[in-house]
Write a protein that holds these residues in place. Structure first.
Motif, PDB file in Angstrom:
ATOM      1  N   VAL A   1       0.838  -1.204   0.000  1.00 49.45           N
ATOM      2  CA  VAL A   1       0.000   0.000   0.000  1.00 49.45           C
ATOM      3  C   VAL A   1       0.875   1.258   0.000  1.00 49.45           C
ATOM      4  N   HIS A   2       0.579   2.176  -0.882  1.00 46.44           N
ATOM      5  CA  HIS A   2       1.260   3.472  -0.922  1.00 46.44           C
ATOM      6  C   HIS A   2       0.321   4.520  -0.345  1.00 46.44           C
ATOM      7  N   VAL A   3       0.826   5.268   0.628  1.00 41.53           N
ATOM      8  CA  VAL A   3       0.034   6.368   1.193  1.00 41.53           C
ATOM      9  C   VAL A   3       0.556   7.668   0.602  1.00 41.53           C
ATOM     10  N   THR A   4      -0.340   8.459   0.066  1.00 41.67           N
ATOM     11  CA  THR A   4       0.114   9.683  -0.580  1.00 41.67           C
ATOM     12  C   THR A   4      -0.946  10.771  -0.434  1.00 41.67           C
ATOM     13  N   ARG A   5      -0.688  11.947  -0.997  1.00 43.47           N
ATOM     14  CA  ARG A   5      -1.638  13.040  -0.805  1.00 43.47           C
ATOM     15  C   ARG A   5      -1.632  13.997  -1.989  1.00 43.47           C
ATOM     16  N   GLU A   6      -2.678  14.806  -2.062  1.00 43.62           N
ATOM     17  CA  GLU A   6      -2.758  15.858  -3.073  1.00 43.62           C
ATOM     18  C   GLU A   6      -3.205  17.160  -2.430  1.00 43.62           C
ATOM     19  N   PRO A   7      -2.754  18.332  -2.919  1.00 42.38           N
ATOM     20  CA  PRO A   7      -1.674  18.381  -3.885  1.00 42.38           C
ATOM     21  C   PRO A   7      -0.390  17.873  -3.239  1.00 42.38           C
ATOM     22  N   GLY A   8       0.441  17.192  -4.033  1.00 42.92           N
ATOM     23  CA  GLY A   8       1.702  16.656  -3.513  1.00 42.92           C
ATOM     24  C   GLY A   8       1.962  15.260  -4.033  1.00 42.92           C
TER      25      GLY A   8
ATOM     26  N   PRO B   1       1.797   3.721 -12.116  1.00 43.63           N
ATOM     27  CA  PRO B   1       2.722   2.564 -12.030  1.00 43.63           C
ATOM     28  C   PRO B   1       2.386   1.638 -10.856  1.00 43.63           C
ATOM     29  N   ALA B   2       2.007   2.231  -9.733  1.00 50.44           N
ATOM     30  CA  ALA B   2       1.687   1.402  -8.554  1.00 50.44           C
ATOM     31  C   ALA B   2       0.492   0.504  -8.849  1.00 50.44           C
ATOM     32  N   LEU B   3      -0.562   1.077  -9.386  1.00 45.40           N
ATOM     33  CA  LEU B   3      -1.773   0.283  -9.677  1.00 45.40           C
ATOM     34  C   LEU B   3      -1.468  -0.797 -10.714  1.00 45.40           C
ATOM     35  N   ALA B   4      -0.624  -0.450 -11.692  1.00 46.84           N
ATOM     36  CA  ALA B   4      -0.279  -1.428 -12.738  1.00 46.84           C
ATOM     37  C   ALA B   4       0.483  -2.618 -12.146  1.00 46.84           C
ATOM     38  N   ARG B   5       1.270  -2.358 -11.082  1.00 45.07           N
ATOM     39  CA  ARG B   5       2.008  -3.457 -10.415  1.00 45.07           C
ATOM     40  C   ARG B   5       1.104  -4.296  -9.535  1.00 45.07           C
ATOM     41  N   GLY B   6      -0.104  -3.820  -9.306  1.00 44.43           N
ATOM     42  CA  GLY B   6      -1.002  -4.541  -8.413  1.00 44.43           C
ATOM     43  C   GLY B   6      -0.967  -4.010  -6.993  1.00 44.43           C
ATOM     44  N   ASP B   7      -0.231  -2.905  -6.770  1.00 45.59           N
ATOM     45  CA  ASP B   7      -0.197  -2.278  -5.444  1.00 45.59           C
ATOM     46  C   ASP B   7      -1.475  -1.470  -5.231  1.00 45.59           C
ATOM     47  N   TRP B   8      -1.729  -1.147  -3.972  1.00 44.20           N
ATOM     48  CA  TRP B   8      -2.880  -0.286  -3.651  1.00 44.20           C
ATOM     49  C   TRP B   8      -2.372   1.124  -3.339  1.00 44.20           C
ATOM     50  N   VAL B   9      -3.215   2.091  -3.612  1.00 39.84           N
ATOM     51  CA  VAL B   9      -2.857   3.488  -3.334  1.00 39.84           C
ATOM     52  C   VAL B   9      -3.959   4.108  -2.476  1.00 39.84           C
ATOM     53  N   VAL B  10      -3.551   4.650  -1.331  1.00 43.92           N
ATOM     54  CA  VAL B  10      -4.487   5.377  -0.465  1.00 43.92           C
ATOM     55  C   VAL B  10      -4.083   6.847  -0.517  1.00 43.92           C
TER      56      VAL B  10
END
Ligand code: TMP
Length: 202
Positions: free
Chosen positions: A34-41, A81-90
């Motif tokens: 799982v990748h945790v990220t934010r917007e903007p950013g 790229p993360a979704l294409a690898r099968g990872d999840w993005v929050v």
């Protein structure tokens, strides 16, 4: 295999950020990456644009274009790229925030928003969006307690935030399958319980 893309939204002071890491941890416990990220950013360039967007006065269309520029970079470098690898993005905020803040709050024409959304991620929408909704007075009270300098959006008047809230609710009404409204005016533990129920079904 394609991963899932989950976003969290809400007016300033909704408390969503305090649940982001919990949700990611819950998913990681199930063996997911799982990748945790934010917007903007979310990227080096995106974080630099965030600094400007949150602090520098600018024209509404410039603001909207920079939000989407940061988003394009975020999609290209991290999300896609993360979704294409099968990872999840929050992700803490995504395009629903532009719809609510620049559209609802500032009055940007819907058509301009739709064109940019189509250009930048016409093919991709979040699989699930958690909208933390609460009355304005509760949110403003939380912000007032924050011991830091408020950004350009947090400094906006109550009527701006009321329009943001209404735009979010309108968007949720239009996309009930994707957007789940969470009553964020309840005590923290109750919100967490509601979140647990949703997370179990993911
Ligand atoms: P945050 O404080 O929740 O990280 O969000 C930063 C601010 O940016 C928040 O006040 C909402 C605003 N924002 C927009 O106005 N439009 C957008 O598209 C996004 C992603 C955030």
């Amino acid at each position: 295999m394609k991963g899932k893309f989950i976003t969290l939204e809400g007016i300033d002071g909704a408390g969503k950020s305090s649940h982001v890491e919990w949700l990611a941890g819950h998913l990681r416990d199930r063996g997911l990456t799982v990748h945790v990220t934010r917007e903007p950013g979310g990227t080096d360039l995106g974080e630099r644009l965030r600094e400007l967007l949150l602090n520098q006065a600018m024209d509404l269309e410039t603001e909207t274009l920079l939000m989407f520029a940061a988003r394009r970079e975020h999609l290209a470098v991290l999300i896609e790229p993360a979704l294409a690898r099968g990872d999840w993005v929050v992700c803490d905020r995504f395009s629903d925030a532009t719809y609510a803040y620049q559209g609802g709050g500032r009055g940007l024409e819907r058509n301009k928003f739709l064109q940019l959304e189509q250009w930048v991620h016409g093919h991709l929408q979040p699989d699930l969006t958690l909208l933390f909704d609460l009355p304005l007075d509760v949110a403003r009270e939380r912000i007032a307690k924050a011991e830091r300098v408020l950004d350009r959006f947090e400094q906006e008047r109550v009527d701006f935030h009321e329009r943001v809230r209404q735009a979010y609710l309108e968007r949720a009404h239009a996309a009930p399958g994707r957007i789940r409204v969470i009553d964020a005016g309840k005590p923290f533990d109750n919100v967490r319980v509601e979140l647990e129920k949703i997370a179990i079904l993911l």
